[in-house]
Design a protein around this motif. Structure first.
Motif, PDB file in Angstrom:
ATOM      1  N   ARG A 211       0.841  -1.192   0.000  1.00 39.40           N
ATOM      2  CA  ARG A 211       0.000   0.000   0.000  1.00 39.40           C
ATOM      3  C   ARG A 211       0.878   1.244   0.000  1.00 39.40           C
ATOM      4  NH1 ARG A 211      -1.464  -3.802   3.428  1.00 39.40           N
ATOM      5  NH2 ARG A 211      -3.577  -4.712   3.334  1.00 39.40           N
ATOM      6  N   THR A 218      -2.414   4.330  -3.994  1.00 38.35           N
ATOM      7  CA  THR A 218      -2.638   3.066  -4.700  1.00 38.35           C
ATOM      8  C   THR A 218      -2.349   1.879  -3.786  1.00 38.35           C
ATOM      9  OG1 THR A 218      -0.378   2.895  -5.560  1.00 38.35           O
ATOM     10  CG2 THR A 218      -1.966   4.099  -6.901  1.00 38.35           C
ATOM     11  N   ALA A 219      -2.992   0.771  -4.091  1.00 37.56           N
ATOM     12  CA  ALA A 219      -2.724  -0.495  -3.410  1.00 37.56           C
ATOM     13  C   ALA A 219      -2.591  -1.569  -4.478  1.00 37.56           C
ATOM     14  CB  ALA A 219      -3.865  -0.843  -2.447  1.00 37.56           C
ATOM     15  N   SER A 237      -3.959  -3.882  -9.425  1.00 35.29           N
ATOM     16  CA  SER A 237      -3.855  -2.652  -8.637  1.00 35.29           C
ATOM     17  C   SER A 237      -5.204  -1.951  -8.598  1.00 35.29           C
ATOM     18  CB  SER A 237      -2.802  -1.708  -9.236  1.00 35.29           C
ATOM     19  OG  SER A 237      -3.197  -1.270 -10.534  1.00 35.29           O
ATOM     20  N   LEU A 240      -6.338   3.382  -3.634  1.00 35.49           N
ATOM     21  CA  LEU A 240      -6.350   3.044  -2.214  1.00 35.49           C
ATOM     22  C   LEU A 240      -7.755   3.109  -1.628  1.00 35.49           C
ATOM     23  CD1 LEU A 240      -4.466   2.269   0.132  1.00 35.49           C
ATOM     24  CD2 LEU A 240      -4.352   4.710   0.705  1.00 35.49           C
ATOM     25  N   GLU A 243      -9.424  -0.234  -1.752  1.00 33.69           N
ATOM     26  CA  GLU A 243      -8.585  -1.347  -1.307  1.00 33.69           C
ATOM     27  C   GLU A 243      -9.403  -2.566  -0.900  1.00 33.69           C
ATOM     28  OE1 GLU A 243      -5.124  -2.364   2.008  1.00 33.69           O
ATOM     29  OE2 GLU A 243      -6.183  -0.452   2.055  1.00 33.69           O
ATOM     30  N   SER A 244     -10.631  -2.363  -0.441  1.00 38.64           N
ATOM     31  CA  SER A 244     -11.458  -3.495  -0.011  1.00 38.64           C
ATOM     32  C   SER A 244     -11.740  -4.464  -1.161  1.00 38.64           C
ATOM     33  CB  SER A 244     -12.785  -2.986   0.562  1.00 38.64           C
ATOM     34  OG  SER A 244     -13.503  -2.234  -0.415  1.00 38.64           O
ATOM     35  N   LEU A 246      -9.433  -5.525  -3.233  1.00 38.60           N
ATOM     36  CA  LEU A 246      -8.236  -6.323  -3.506  1.00 38.60           C
ATOM     37  C   LEU A 246      -8.405  -7.777  -3.079  1.00 38.60           C
ATOM     38  CD1 LEU A 246      -4.874  -4.469  -2.728  1.00 38.60           C
ATOM     39  CD2 LEU A 246      -5.713  -5.334  -4.916  1.00 38.60           C
TER      40      LEU A 246
END
Length: 270
Positions: A211, A218-219, A237, A240, A243-244, A246
């Motif tokens: 992260r 970005t994550a 990618s 951010l 992110e959930s 991902l």
């Protein structure tokens, strides 16, 4: 003495006019040479000039000139009076197969981009360097901008960390000697010792998530893939703020990793 090969390479055949204007000009000698190559390709054990001229529909003198030229350039070989495909023709064939395999890889990754709603990356570790080889994105799902060279900043992104985690200790140390750790965001690992400690704790088959280590906002996540003796990764990618997404995306991709690996099993010749 036979006429120079160039004398049969300058024939121009105008194309017929079409509704949108003249058709592209065709080079007759190129067409004839291709017909000869096609004729040779159907004879595994080779064929003599007279037979090839007949099958290609060419006068024998013209066929001789072209066969000599194609042999000189490595597209044909003459063995015991017959002509067979040469190494240059074989390279063309390999290139065509390689292109088809790459298109299959691209199609697979585009499907995952659209299914998961993320940018998708594929990279390998080759000759001591990180090699991003395929990237698929869209206006709705843009990739992370490569503002710092991916090859020099492996320590700072999920792709690089996942690839380095698949290497032995000596190879990791060699990589870091050539590409020292440098903080590029406030969240990047600070030194080589810390990075090595982190890499040692990552299992070779474990997904790596980072992260804001490479770019703020970005994550990214990378799944390790082994293609023969080559370390490789599939990565995704997201912003951010998303992110959930991902974890479920990686879980779904991991469930289908066998299909992904099968699609990615192409000759890596970068």
């Amino acid at each position: 003495m036979p006429a120079p090969a160039a004398s049969v390479l300058n024939t121009v055949v105008p194309g017929p006019a079409g509704p949108d204007g003249p058709a592209p000009t065709l080079i007759g000698s190129v067409q004839r040479a291709l017909r000869l190559l096609e004729a040779v390709s159907v004879h595994t054990d080779g064929a003599p000039a007279k037979q090839l001229a007949r099958e290609a529909g060419l006068p024998l003198p013209t066929a001789y000139h072209l066969l000599r030229t194609l042999t000189h350039e490595g597209y044909l070989r003459r063995e015991q009076g017959v002509f067979v495909l040469g190494p240059a023709a074989a390279r063309l064939g390999r290139g065509s197969c390689e292109q088809r395999r790459r298109e299959a890889v691209l199609s697979t990754m585009e499907r995952w981009r659209d299914t998961l709603g993320v940018a998708v990356y594929f990279a390998v570790y080759h000759d001591g360097e990180i090699e991003p080889t395929v990237l698929v994105e869209s206006s709705e799902h843009p990739a992370v901008e490569e503002w710092a060279d991916f090859r020099e900043t492996a320590h700072a992104h999920a792709i690089g960390q996942c690839l380095l985690a698949q290497l032995d200790t000596g190879s990791r140390l060699d990589h870091l000697r050539r590409h020292p750790v440098e903080a590029i965001t406030p969240y990047t690992v600070r030194d080589g010792a810390s990075l090595l400690e982190r890499l040692a704790a990552i299992e070779r088959t474990r997904t790596v998530v980072e992260r804001e280590q490479y770019m703020l906002g970005t994550a990214c996540a990378a799944i390790p893939i082994t293609l023969g003796r080559t370390a490789a990764v599939m990565a995704i990618s997201v912003p951010l703020a998303q992110e959930s997404r991902l974890a479920p995306a990686i879980e779904r991709l991991s469930e289908e990793i066998t299909e992904v690996v099968r699609s990615l099993m192409f000759s890596i010749s970068i």
